[in-house]
Scaffold this motif. Structure first.
Motif, PDB file in Angstrom:
ATOM      1  N   GLN A 173      31.168  17.051 -27.860  1.00  0.00           N
ATOM      2  CA  GLN A 173      30.419  18.012 -27.245  1.00  0.00           C
ATOM      3  C   GLN A 173      30.701  19.365 -27.916  1.00  0.00           C
ATOM      4  N   SER A 174      31.693  19.589 -28.290  1.00  0.00           N
ATOM      5  CA  SER A 174      31.852  20.961 -29.071  1.00  0.00           C
ATOM      6  C   SER A 174      31.159  20.865 -30.389  1.00  0.00           C
ATOM      7  N   ASP A 175      31.067  19.670 -30.845  1.00  0.00           N
ATOM      8  CA  ASP A 175      30.412  19.590 -32.284  1.00  0.00           C
ATOM      9  C   ASP A 175      28.730  19.675 -32.141  1.00  0.00           C
ATOM     10  N   PHE A 176      28.220  19.085 -31.022  1.00  0.00           N
ATOM     11  CA  PHE A 176      26.852  19.062 -30.453  1.00  0.00           C
ATOM     12  C   PHE A 176      26.494  20.709 -30.340  1.00  0.00           C
ATOM     13  N   ALA A 177      27.534  21.324 -29.822  1.00  0.00           N
ATOM     14  CA  ALA A 177      27.165  22.757 -29.473  1.00  0.00           C
ATOM     15  C   ALA A 177      26.803  23.799 -30.495  1.00  0.00           C
ATOM     16  N   LYS A 178      27.033  23.269 -31.711  1.00  0.00           N
ATOM     17  CA  LYS A 178      26.882  24.107 -32.807  1.00  0.00           C
ATOM     18  C   LYS A 178      25.511  23.839 -33.448  1.00  0.00           C
ATOM     19  N   TYR A 179      24.715  23.073 -32.716  1.00  0.00           N
ATOM     20  CA  TYR A 179      23.405  22.923 -33.532  1.00  0.00           C
ATOM     21  C   TYR A 179      22.188  23.119 -32.446  1.00  0.00           C
ATOM     22  N   ASP A 180      20.962  23.793 -32.955  1.00  0.00           N
ATOM     23  CA  ASP A 180      19.963  23.928 -32.074  1.00  0.00           C
ATOM     24  C   ASP A 180      18.822  23.141 -32.845  1.00  0.00           C
ATOM     25  N   ALA A 181      18.834  21.786 -32.151  1.00  0.00           N
ATOM     26  CA  ALA A 181      17.971  20.916 -32.786  1.00  0.00           C
ATOM     27  C   ALA A 181      16.356  21.136 -33.176  1.00  0.00           C
ATOM     28  N   PRO A 182      15.714  21.879 -32.274  1.00  0.00           N
ATOM     29  CA  PRO A 182      14.438  22.026 -32.521  1.00  0.00           C
ATOM     30  C   PRO A 182      14.167  23.009 -33.615  1.00  0.00           C
ATOM     31  N   THR A 183      15.128  24.009 -33.554  1.00  0.00           N
ATOM     32  CA  THR A 183      14.866  25.012 -34.567  1.00  0.00           C
ATOM     33  C   THR A 183      15.274  24.602 -36.104  1.00  0.00           C
ATOM     34  N   ARG A 184      16.492  23.917 -36.246  1.00  0.00           N
ATOM     35  CA  ARG A 184      16.852  23.230 -37.275  1.00  0.00           C
ATOM     36  C   ARG A 184      15.597  22.221 -37.894  1.00  0.00           C
TER      37      ARG A 184
END
Length: 414
Positions: free
Chosen positions: A400-411
């Motif tokens: 969960q903590s690793d996922f929170a580092k990403y903004d998939a649509p923007t990336r």
């Protein structure tokens, strides 16, 4: 601004994560034409993209995938993968390329974007078309010396035994067992005027895209020392709140002190006897509240007192209340649970589900039952173990903590 022609397979688990990416491209001023199934016409138009239908022979148009391709029902593992690639992806290439060419005549795209099943789009790129980008929507199937062949559900490893196993299995699978698939692929390519693939089918297809974006993070994907420089992790696609959803009458039951167990079979493998029925049977006398989704009204008859069933509940509403998720291994649903730090019990052997289950086991975020249809006792024991052993939740929280580092649509749009 750029023009994007997007071809995503007409299945809910592919359309849902692609939609925020398309919306983000539109927000940034790009033009998008999206070719997919007719049942998604309004969903596509709501993003601001232009809709173009797939040829009817390639479009289930709302039918269950196992009804549209009934041969898949009796197949699992490599046999199912072979059928899917040959008769769902490759046999459609000629007619799908005609549809793509029809679009390109009026919409000179700068980039062709597809999922790993969009063989026609990838081949069209090699036929003098725009460059190809791939949105990887399933557990990563990119072959590697550090992993066993995709579809076997084997865990990775870096010791001598697993390295030797990987080398032998990769050769046996890709160059022997799937040799006929590579020949079939190259026959289709020859008919299109293309050269044979550079390597076996699985390896060669991944060499076509100039860009691969994968909807996960390294915390939930096997490490590859030979990873392609074109591969980029963008994180999971998380659902937007559905403010129009009306909560069921029993919603306050979620606030009781007993643990909440969600059992979910996703959108493809929907035979309730596989997982929902044994989960209910295994937990009916336990001090938990079971929420079963998706279940149509009356489909299960009279339910035990501790079970609630609904045809649909947005995960954004439900998951914050869930303590354990029992799933057949749908990739999207599994990652949504992990994005909430929820540990899992996984039982799935069809489509990509054995690979999802293996990744949950590898990450230590749940228990892999290694069955399509586990017994009620196996489900009960696994749920009890996940509830009492904090290691599973700790590992789910780490992901969960690793996922929170990403903004998939923007990336993805970048």
């Amino acid at each position: 601004m750029a023009r994007f022609l997007i071809n995503i397979s007409p299945y809910p688990g592919h359309i849902a994560p692609s939609t925020p990416i398309v919306r983000k491209l539109i927000e940034r001023g790009h033009e998008v034409v999206w070719i997919t199934g007719r049942q998604y016409r309004e969903k596509v138009k709501a993003t601001g993209a232009r809709f173009h239908p797939l040829p009817k022979q390639s479009d289930p148009n709302g039918m269950e995938v196992y009804d549209f391709y009934p041969e898949l029902r009796e197949l699992k593992g490599l046999a199912q993968i072979k059928f899917w690639i040959k008769h769902v992806c490759l046999d459609a290439c000629s007619r799908d390329i005609e549809a793509i060419d029809t679009i390109l005549r009026g919409f000179p795209a700068d980039v062709l974007v597809g999922d790993p099943m969009a063989f026609a789009l990838a081949f069209r790129s090699q036929m003098g078309g725009p460059p190809n980008a791939c949105i990887s929507l399933l557990p990563l199937s990119l072959p590697s010396r550090d992993t066993a062949p995709w579809g076997l559900g084997f865990l990775p490893g870096n010791n001598l035994t697993t390295k030797t196993r990987n080398r032998l299995l990769n050769f046996l699978t890709y160059r022997v067992l799937l040799r006929e698939l590579t020949a079939y692929t190259n026959n289709v390519r020859r008919e299109l005027g293309l050269k044979p693939l550079d390597g076996p089918c699985f390896e060669g297809m991944w060499k076509i895209p100039s860009l691969i974006i994968h909807i996960s993070t390294p915390a939930f994907e096997y490490p590859r020392s030979d990873q392609s420089e074109h591969l980029h992790f963008i994180g999971p696609i998380l659902p937007e709140p559905n403010r129009a959803f009306e909560l069921p009458d029993w919603w306050s039951d979620l606030n009781d002190s007993q643990p909440v167990v969600l059992v979910n079979q996703g959108t493809l493998a929907t035979n309730l006897d596989d997982l929902i029925v044994p989960t209910i049977a295994g937990l009916e006398d336990q001090q938990v509240l079971v929420v079963a989704v998706p279940v149509k009204e009356g489909q299960l008859g009279e339910l035990p007192a501790n079970v609630r069933a609904e045809p649909f509940i947005p995960f954004g509403h439900l998951l914050p209340h869930v303590d354990v998720m029992v799933t057949n291994g749908g990739y999207g649903g599994t990652q949504l649970a992990l994005a909430q730090g929820i540990p899992l019990v996984v039982a799935g052997e069809a489509e990509d589900k054995m690979e999802v289950a293996a990744r949950v086991e590898w990450a230590g975020a749940g228990i892999n039952l290694r069955k399509q249809r586990p017994s009620p006792e196996k489900v009960r024991d696994a749920v009890k173990e996940v509830l009492v052993n904090p290691v599973y939740r700790e590992n789910a929280k780490r992901i969960q903590s690793d996922f929170a580092k990403y903004d998939a649509p923007t990336r993805a749009a970048e």
